[in-house]
Scaffold this motif. Structure first.
Motif, PDB file in Angstrom:
ATOM      1  N   ALA A  38       0.912  -1.007  -0.053  1.00  0.00           N
ATOM      2  CA  ALA A  38      -0.054  -0.009   0.047  1.00  0.00           C
ATOM      3  C   ALA A  38       0.942   1.225   0.062  1.00  0.00           C
ATOM      4  CB  ALA A  38      -0.883   0.052   1.274  1.00  0.00           C
ATOM      5  N   SER A  39       1.881   1.339   0.801  1.00  0.00           N
ATOM      6  CA  SER A  39       2.897   2.450   0.775  1.00  0.00           C
ATOM      7  C   SER A  39       3.438   2.560  -0.657  1.00  0.00           C
ATOM      8  CB  SER A  39       3.796   2.255   2.163  1.00  0.00           C
ATOM      9  OG  SER A  39       3.279   2.203   3.471  1.00  0.00           O
ATOM     10  N   ARG A  40       4.010   1.481  -1.079  1.00  0.00           N
ATOM     11  CA  ARG A  40       4.482   1.793  -2.342  1.00  0.00           C
ATOM     12  C   ARG A  40       3.386   2.020  -3.615  1.00  0.00           C
ATOM     13  NH1 ARG A  40       6.531  -4.203  -2.630  1.00  0.00           N
ATOM     14  NH2 ARG A  40       6.024  -4.021  -4.605  1.00  0.00           N
ATOM     15  N   VAL A  41       2.357   1.742  -3.400  1.00  0.00           N
ATOM     16  CA  VAL A  41       1.284   2.358  -4.489  1.00  0.00           C
ATOM     17  C   VAL A  41       0.992   3.691  -4.271  1.00  0.00           C
ATOM     18  CG1 VAL A  41      -1.179   2.043  -4.950  1.00  0.00           C
ATOM     19  CG2 VAL A  41       0.277  -0.145  -4.710  1.00  0.00           C
ATOM     20  N   LEU A  42       0.813   4.268  -2.963  1.00  0.00           N
ATOM     21  CA  LEU A  42       0.844   5.559  -2.649  1.00  0.00           C
ATOM     22  C   LEU A  42       1.721   6.528  -3.084  1.00  0.00           C
ATOM     23  CD1 LEU A  42      -0.669   5.500   0.962  1.00  0.00           C
ATOM     24  CD2 LEU A  42      -1.865   5.926  -1.003  1.00  0.00           C
ATOM     25  N   VAL A  47       4.107   5.734  -5.580  1.00  0.00           N
ATOM     26  CA  VAL A  47       4.090   5.572  -7.273  1.00  0.00           C
ATOM     27  C   VAL A  47       2.886   6.495  -7.753  1.00  0.00           C
ATOM     28  CG1 VAL A  47       3.693   4.040  -9.230  1.00  0.00           C
ATOM     29  CG2 VAL A  47       4.936   3.253  -7.322  1.00  0.00           C
ATOM     30  N   LEU A  48       1.864   6.691  -7.168  1.00  0.00           N
ATOM     31  CA  LEU A  48       0.608   7.434  -7.720  1.00  0.00           C
ATOM     32  C   LEU A  48       1.044   8.966  -7.576  1.00  0.00           C
ATOM     33  CD1 LEU A  48      -2.616   5.852  -6.283  1.00  0.00           C
ATOM     34  CD2 LEU A  48      -1.812   5.908  -8.620  1.00  0.00           C
ATOM     35  N   LEU A  49       1.728   9.201  -6.240  1.00  0.00           N
ATOM     36  CA  LEU A  49       2.348  10.585  -6.049  1.00  0.00           C
ATOM     37  C   LEU A  49       3.164  11.062  -7.388  1.00  0.00           C
ATOM     38  CD1 LEU A  49       1.642  12.839  -4.011  1.00  0.00           C
ATOM     39  CD2 LEU A  49       3.594  12.166  -2.950  1.00  0.00           C
ATOM     40  N   ARG A  50       4.019  10.083  -7.872  1.00  0.00           N
ATOM     41  CA  ARG A  50       4.978  10.770  -8.844  1.00  0.00           C
ATOM     42  C   ARG A  50       4.555  10.466 -10.272  1.00  0.00           C
ATOM     43  NH1 ARG A  50       8.154   6.992  -5.864  1.00  0.00           N
ATOM     44  NH2 ARG A  50       8.061   5.680  -7.597  1.00  0.00           N
ATOM     45  N   ALA A  51       3.207   9.717 -10.380  1.00  0.00           N
ATOM     46  CA  ALA A  51       2.958   9.202 -11.628  1.00  0.00           C
ATOM     47  C   ALA A  51       2.671  10.458 -12.624  1.00  0.00           C
ATOM     48  CB  ALA A  51       1.609   8.529 -11.551  1.00  0.00           C
ATOM     49  N   CYS A  52       1.855  11.478 -12.389  1.00  0.00           N
ATOM     50  CA  CYS A  52       1.516  12.481 -13.395  1.00  0.00           C
ATOM     51  C   CYS A  52       2.240  13.631 -13.054  1.00  0.00           C
ATOM     52  CB  CYS A  52      -0.106  12.560 -13.118  1.00  0.00           C
ATOM     53  SG  CYS A  52      -0.692  11.125 -13.565  1.00  0.00           S
ATOM     54  N   ARG A  53       3.233  13.820 -12.707  1.00  0.00           N
ATOM     55  CA  ARG A  53       3.845  15.041 -12.526  1.00  0.00           C
ATOM     56  C   ARG A  53       4.737  15.427 -13.906  1.00  0.00           C
ATOM     57  NH1 ARG A  53       4.696  17.446  -7.809  1.00  0.00           N
ATOM     58  NH2 ARG A  53       4.148  16.263  -5.912  1.00  0.00           N
ATOM     59  N   SER A  54       4.679  16.791 -14.132  1.00  0.00           N
ATOM     60  CA  SER A  54       5.328  17.307 -15.308  1.00  0.00           C
ATOM     61  C   SER A  54       6.262  18.588 -15.021  1.00  0.00           C
ATOM     62  CB  SER A  54       4.553  17.520 -16.473  1.00  0.00           C
ATOM     63  OG  SER A  54       3.588  18.620 -16.104  1.00  0.00           O
ATOM     64  N   THR A  87      -3.543  11.383  -5.312  1.00  0.00           N
ATOM     65  CA  THR A  87      -3.480  10.808  -3.849  1.00  0.00           C
ATOM     66  C   THR A  87      -4.456   9.588  -4.030  1.00  0.00           C
ATOM     67  OG1 THR A  87      -5.083  12.429  -3.024  1.00  0.00           O
ATOM     68  CG2 THR A  87      -2.904  12.876  -2.619  1.00  0.00           C
ATOM     69  N   ALA A  88      -4.469   8.750  -2.914  1.00  0.00           N
ATOM     70  CA  ALA A  88      -5.367   7.609  -3.031  1.00  0.00           C
ATOM     71  C   ALA A  88      -5.562   7.379  -1.538  1.00  0.00           C
ATOM     72  CB  ALA A  88      -4.955   6.371  -3.478  1.00  0.00           C
ATOM     73  N   SER A  89      -6.781   6.703  -1.428  1.00  0.00           N
ATOM     74  CA  SER A  89      -7.252   5.943  -0.031  1.00  0.00           C
ATOM     75  C   SER A  89      -7.400   4.475   0.068  1.00  0.00           C
ATOM     76  CB  SER A  89      -8.624   6.734   0.552  1.00  0.00           C
ATOM     77  OG  SER A  89      -8.526   8.130   0.525  1.00  0.00           O
ATOM     78  N   LYS A 135      -5.982  12.515   3.284  1.00  0.00           N
ATOM     79  CA  LYS A 135      -5.654  12.133   2.242  1.00  0.00           C
ATOM     80  C   LYS A 135      -4.451  11.468   2.239  1.00  0.00           C
ATOM     81  CE  LYS A 135      -8.144  15.831  -0.315  1.00  0.00           C
ATOM     82  NZ  LYS A 135      -7.814  17.128  -1.376  1.00  0.00           N
ATOM     83  N   GLY A 136      -4.239  10.350   1.255  1.00  0.00           N
ATOM     84  CA  GLY A 136      -2.958   9.835   0.988  1.00  0.00           C
ATOM     85  C   GLY A 136      -2.595   8.780   1.948  1.00  0.00           C
ATOM     86  N   ARG A 137      -3.528   7.961   2.454  1.00  0.00           N
ATOM     87  CA  ARG A 137      -3.204   7.033   3.621  1.00  0.00           C
ATOM     88  C   ARG A 137      -4.084   5.547   3.109  1.00  0.00           C
ATOM     89  NH1 ARG A 137      -2.664   9.602   8.720  1.00  0.00           N
ATOM     90  NH2 ARG A 137      -2.830  11.886   8.560  1.00  0.00           N
ATOM     91  N   PHE A 138      -3.527   4.755   4.024  1.00  0.00           N
ATOM     92  CA  PHE A 138      -4.148   3.524   4.018  1.00  0.00           C
ATOM     93  C   PHE A 138      -4.613   3.058   5.455  1.00  0.00           C
ATOM     94  CE2 PHE A 138       0.274   2.420   4.577  1.00  0.00           C
ATOM     95  CZ  PHE A 138       0.152   1.548   5.496  1.00  0.00           C
TER      96      PHE A 138
END
Length: 273
Positions: A17-21, A23-30, A38-40, A71-74
């Motif tokens: 879960a920590s790795r998913v959070l 990766v999502l945080l970095r995925a759409c940066r430009s 962020t994800a729950s 936000k951004g927690r599991f």
């Protein structure tokens, strides 16, 4: 989205879960425009007696627990989450029955003039006379009412009961009716039926519109101004004014005071010296 994982030990679920959070945080940066995501995440570990549906329900409960924490927690599923959900469902059904059985009543807090110490009006407060749990305050049930869409119904019941009671008191005060503030939720303020509800209550109870204030929070006024404008204009034509609670909590704009029929400002207490 669902992720189904075969784990060697329970702790691996939190690591994933920590790795998913991350990766999502970095995925759409430009370089030009950042788009952080962020994800729950709710984690449910399968037990031998669990069905696929039960496992998904447990993960869903954990996900909502994560959302409540920010936000951004599991969060991991615990039996207490299901117990709490069942309690909320029971309270929802009891609240619907309370509306049908007239268990919700308006209580009153006096408004006292600082100049001469006399009572000049009242604020209506909702109370629930629960048949088993006794007298309940808004903290005990309003968040549940919001979740199941009952806020508007509660607002209407309290408005009617408050106007009816205060109108009845006039005979004990030589016909003088004090001013009355009744709280209206954001859900009611944005509902196109509000103006008709208010007009019907005034006609049924004989309460003078010039003595009535609909109380809202400053946040409600600012965030729902577009959807609420028609209702605010309609109640202004009836002679009703607004009472703004928590004024100065970070959204303040004096333009709103000029634009809308504001008759009472309740300054947020942190402004007091």
């Amino acid at each position: 989205f669902l992720m189904i994982c075969q784990l060697a030990e329970a702790g691996e679920a939190e690591q994933i879960a920590s790795r998913v959070l991350d990766v999502l945080l970095r995925a759409c940066r430009s370089p030009e425009v950042p788009f952080p995501l962020t994800a729950s995440i709710g984690i449910a570990l399968a037990e031998p007696e669990d069905t696929p549906d039960t496992l998904i329900e447990n993960a869903d409960l954990a996900m909502y627990a994560a959302k409540q924490q920010g936000k951004g927690r599991f969060a991991c599923y615990r039996r207490s989450l299901r117990d709490r959900l069942e309690q909320r469902h029971q309270l929802q059904e009891e609240l619907r029955q309370a509306l049908a059985d007239d268990q919700l009543k308006a209580w009153f807090q006096p408004v006292i003039s600082s100049a001469h110490g006399a009572v000049v009006g009242f604020e209506a407060l909702v109370r629930w006379q629960h048949p088993a749990r006794g007298l309940l305050t808004p903290d005990d049930f309003l968040d549940v009412a919001e979740d199941c869409g009952l806020l508007r119904s509660i607002d209407a019941v309290i408005l009617r009961d408050a106007c009816r009671q205060i109108s009845g008191w006039a005979s004990c005060r030589d016909g003088i009716i004090p001013r009355l503030s009744v709280y209206v939720s954001a859900a009611s303020l944005a509902d196109p039926r509000l103006k008709n509800d208010v007009l019907r209550v005034l006609q049924e109870t004989g309460f003078p519109s010039g003595k009535l204030f609909l109380e809202i929070t400053e946040t409600t006024l600012v965030e729902d101004v577009a959807s609420a404008s028609d209702n605010i204009s309609a109640i202004e034509r009836m002679g009703i004014r607004l009472a703004i609670d928590d004024f100065g909590t970070g959204y303040s704009s004096l333009a709103y005071l000029k634009r809308f029929p504001v008759g009472i400002l309740k300054i947020e207490r942190s402004f007091n010296p």
